[in-house]
Design a protein around this motif. Structure first.
Motif, PDB file in Angstrom:
ATOM      1  N   GLY A 126      27.394  76.407   7.968  1.00 17.30           N
ATOM      2  CA  GLY A 126      28.514  75.568   8.335  1.00 17.30           C
ATOM      3  C   GLY A 126      28.310  75.156   9.786  1.00 17.30           C
ATOM      4  N   ILE A 127      28.449  73.900  10.083  1.00 22.96           N
ATOM      5  CA  ILE A 127      28.159  73.400  11.429  1.00 22.96           C
ATOM      6  C   ILE A 127      29.375  72.653  11.950  1.00 22.96           C
ATOM      7  CG2 ILE A 127      26.673  71.872  12.793  1.00 22.96           C
ATOM      8  CD1 ILE A 127      24.495  72.375  10.701  1.00 22.96           C
ATOM      9  N   GLU A 128      29.690  72.871  13.218  1.00 24.14           N
ATOM     10  CA  GLU A 128      30.754  72.127  13.892  1.00 24.14           C
ATOM     11  C   GLU A 128      30.143  71.397  15.078  1.00 24.14           C
ATOM     12  OE1 GLU A 128      34.676  74.414  14.344  1.00 24.14           O
ATOM     13  OE2 GLU A 128      33.142  75.963  14.106  1.00 24.14           O
ATOM     14  N   VAL A 129      30.489  70.141  15.250  1.00 24.68           N
ATOM     15  CA  VAL A 129      30.093  69.391  16.437  1.00 24.68           C
ATOM     16  C   VAL A 129      31.220  69.584  17.442  1.00 24.68           C
ATOM     17  CG1 VAL A 129      29.530  67.133  17.389  1.00 24.68           C
ATOM     18  CG2 VAL A 129      28.808  67.723  15.061  1.00 24.68           C
ATOM     19  N   LEU A 130      30.925  70.293  18.526  1.00 28.21           N
ATOM     20  CA  LEU A 130      31.918  70.581  19.554  1.00 28.21           C
ATOM     21  C   LEU A 130      31.856  69.498  20.615  1.00 28.21           C
ATOM     22  CD1 LEU A 130      31.160  74.382  19.969  1.00 28.21           C
ATOM     23  CD2 LEU A 130      32.889  73.314  18.516  1.00 28.21           C
ATOM     24  N   TYR A 149      25.977  63.633  10.900  1.00 29.36           N
ATOM     25  CA  TYR A 149      27.284  63.411  11.501  1.00 29.36           C
ATOM     26  C   TYR A 149      27.350  61.929  11.820  1.00 29.36           C
ATOM     27  CZ  TYR A 149      31.215  64.167  14.732  1.00 29.36           C
ATOM     28  OH  TYR A 149      32.435  64.146  15.371  1.00 29.36           O
ATOM     29  N   ASP A 150      28.310  61.202  11.230  1.00 31.21           N
ATOM     30  CA  ASP A 150      28.319  59.738  11.255  1.00 31.21           C
ATOM     31  C   ASP A 150      28.860  59.079  12.507  1.00 31.21           C
ATOM     32  OD1 ASP A 150      27.144  59.664   8.772  1.00 31.21           O
ATOM     33  OD2 ASP A 150      29.060  59.629   7.713  1.00 31.21           O
ATOM     34  N   GLU A 151      29.249  59.838  13.504  1.00 30.18           N
ATOM     35  CA  GLU A 151      29.680  59.193  14.747  1.00 30.18           C
ATOM     36  C   GLU A 151      28.990  59.878  15.927  1.00 30.18           C
ATOM     37  OE1 GLU A 151      33.913  60.667  15.906  1.00 30.18           O
ATOM     38  OE2 GLU A 151      33.923  60.230  13.771  1.00 30.18           O
ATOM     39  N   PRO A 152      28.497  59.089  16.858  1.00 28.49           N
ATOM     40  CA  PRO A 152      27.792  59.684  17.995  1.00 28.49           C
ATOM     41  C   PRO A 152      28.774  60.458  18.880  1.00 28.49           C
ATOM     42  CG  PRO A 152      28.033  57.328  18.308  1.00 28.49           C
ATOM     43  CD  PRO A 152      28.551  57.639  16.944  1.00 28.49           C
ATOM     44  N   PRO A 153      28.400  61.653  19.297  1.00 28.32           N
ATOM     45  CA  PRO A 153      29.280  62.399  20.200  1.00 28.32           C
ATOM     46  C   PRO A 153      29.437  61.649  21.514  1.00 28.32           C
ATOM     47  CG  PRO A 153      27.494  63.790  19.396  1.00 28.32           C
ATOM     48  CD  PRO A 153      27.202  62.394  18.969  1.00 28.32           C
ATOM     49  N   ALA A 154      30.652  61.635  22.035  1.00 31.25           N
ATOM     50  CA  ALA A 154      30.919  60.999  23.324  1.00 31.25           C
ATOM     51  C   ALA A 154      30.965  62.084  24.387  1.00 31.25           C
ATOM     52  CB  ALA A 154      32.233  60.234  23.266  1.00 31.25           C
ATOM     53  N   GLY A 155      30.141  61.960  25.389  1.00 27.79           N
ATOM     54  CA  GLY A 155      30.133  62.959  26.453  1.00 27.79           C
ATOM     55  C   GLY A 155      29.404  64.219  26.038  1.00 27.79           C
ATOM     56  N   THR A 170      24.704  76.147  20.331  1.00 23.63           N
ATOM     57  CA  THR A 170      23.654  75.506  21.146  1.00 23.63           C
ATOM     58  C   THR A 170      24.149  75.312  22.580  1.00 23.63           C
ATOM     59  OG1 THR A 170      24.365  73.244  20.678  1.00 23.63           O
ATOM     60  CG2 THR A 170      22.812  74.242  19.129  1.00 23.63           C
ATOM     61  N   ASP A 171      23.193  75.089  23.460  1.00 19.32           N
ATOM     62  CA  ASP A 171      23.541  74.688  24.821  1.00 19.32           C
ATOM     63  C   ASP A 171      24.327  73.374  24.750  1.00 19.32           C
ATOM     64  OD1 ASP A 171      22.328  76.703  26.334  1.00 19.32           O
ATOM     65  OD2 ASP A 171      20.407  75.655  26.445  1.00 19.32           O
ATOM     66  N   TRP A 172      25.131  73.122  25.771  1.00 24.91           N
ATOM     67  CA  TRP A 172      25.858  71.842  25.868  1.00 24.91           C
ATOM     68  C   TRP A 172      24.898  70.785  26.377  1.00 24.91           C
ATOM     69  CZ3 TRP A 172      30.828  70.546  24.508  1.00 24.91           C
ATOM     70  CH2 TRP A 172      31.616  71.601  24.035  1.00 24.91           C
ATOM     71  N   VAL A 173      24.954  69.614  25.770  1.00 23.14           N
ATOM     72  CA  VAL A 173      24.094  68.499  26.141  1.00 23.14           C
ATOM     73  C   VAL A 173      24.979  67.274  26.305  1.00 23.14           C
ATOM     74  CG1 VAL A 173      22.162  67.061  25.409  1.00 23.14           C
ATOM     75  CG2 VAL A 173      22.196  69.463  24.788  1.00 23.14           C
ATOM     76  N   THR A 174      24.679  66.465  27.310  1.00 19.50           N
ATOM     77  CA  THR A 174      25.422  65.210  27.491  1.00 19.50           C
ATOM     78  C   THR A 174      24.757  64.127  26.666  1.00 19.50           C
ATOM     79  OG1 THR A 174      26.063  65.859  29.707  1.00 19.50           O
ATOM     80  CG2 THR A 174      26.259  63.538  29.154  1.00 19.50           C
ATOM     81  N   ALA A 175      25.540  63.480  25.815  1.00 19.42           N
ATOM     82  CA  ALA A 175      25.001  62.441  24.930  1.00 19.42           C
ATOM     83  C   ALA A 175      24.560  61.233  25.717  1.00 19.42           C
ATOM     84  CB  ALA A 175      26.054  62.050  23.904  1.00 19.42           C
TER      85      ALA A 175
END
Length: 175
Positions: A126-130, A149-155, A170-175
């Motif tokens: 199970g995966i969550e996009v934070l 995931y059908d929408e690009p993460p913002a920020g 995962t580590d936090w990454v800036t999109a």
């Protein structure tokens, strides 16, 4: 006897008054809407007069991602923006990210249309996009460990994976 009846009538009036004042929506004669408005104004004033420092806000967001105390951290080991050799003339190239934690690898391709990735070795997860303090969007992997995931993460964003072996963030990454 009239006095006894008079007292019972007065006690009934007192009970009616107490019931009216114990209404949780009405505190000291002021309704909950008024308290909400006052709270909103106080928050607005605090944001102007004593704003939260950006660095502290970032630390809070990162701490929220780790609210699973047993979560393992998947470190960013490859980022195409930093580690790849740019191709001359290429436009709209997807960003490739690789995260490792123990024996688990998460490959992610980030595009303007969203993201897709794969958990290796392939396993159900199970995966969550934070993306900040709000609840993550739930995703699941297919039989080959792939997810989209059908929408690009913002920020800034991170992924939280729940597998049979535990939780991985995962580590936090800036999109």
């Amino acid at each position: 006897m009239n006095n006894a009846n008079d007292n019972s009538d007065h006690n009934g009036d007192i009970n009616d008054i107490n019931e009216d004042t114990n209404d949780p929506g009405d505190i000291d004669g002021i309704d909950e809407v008024a308290y909400d408005l006052v709270e909103k104004e106080l928050r607005r004033a605090a944001a102007i007069l004593d704003p939260v420092p950006a660095q502290l806000l970032q630390i809070a967001v990162e701490a929220f991602a780790l609210h699973d105390l047993d979560a393992r951290i998947a470190e960013l080991t490859f980022d195409s923006v930093v580690d790849a050799i740019p191709v001359r003339g290429a436009t709209d190239v997807p960003r490739m990210l690789t995260f490792h934690a123990g024996g688990v690898t998460v490959d992610v391709e980030l595009t303007a249309q969203g993201l897709m990735g794969q958990v290796l070795p392939p396993q159900p997860a199970g995966i969550e996009v934070l993306s900040g303090p709000q609840a993550g969007s739930p995703l699941t992997t297919d039989d080959m460990g792939r997810f989209t995931y059908d929408e690009p993460p913002a920020g800034p964003f991170a992924l939280r994976l729940r597998t049979g072996e535990g939780v991985l963030v995962t580590d936090w990454v800036t999109a």
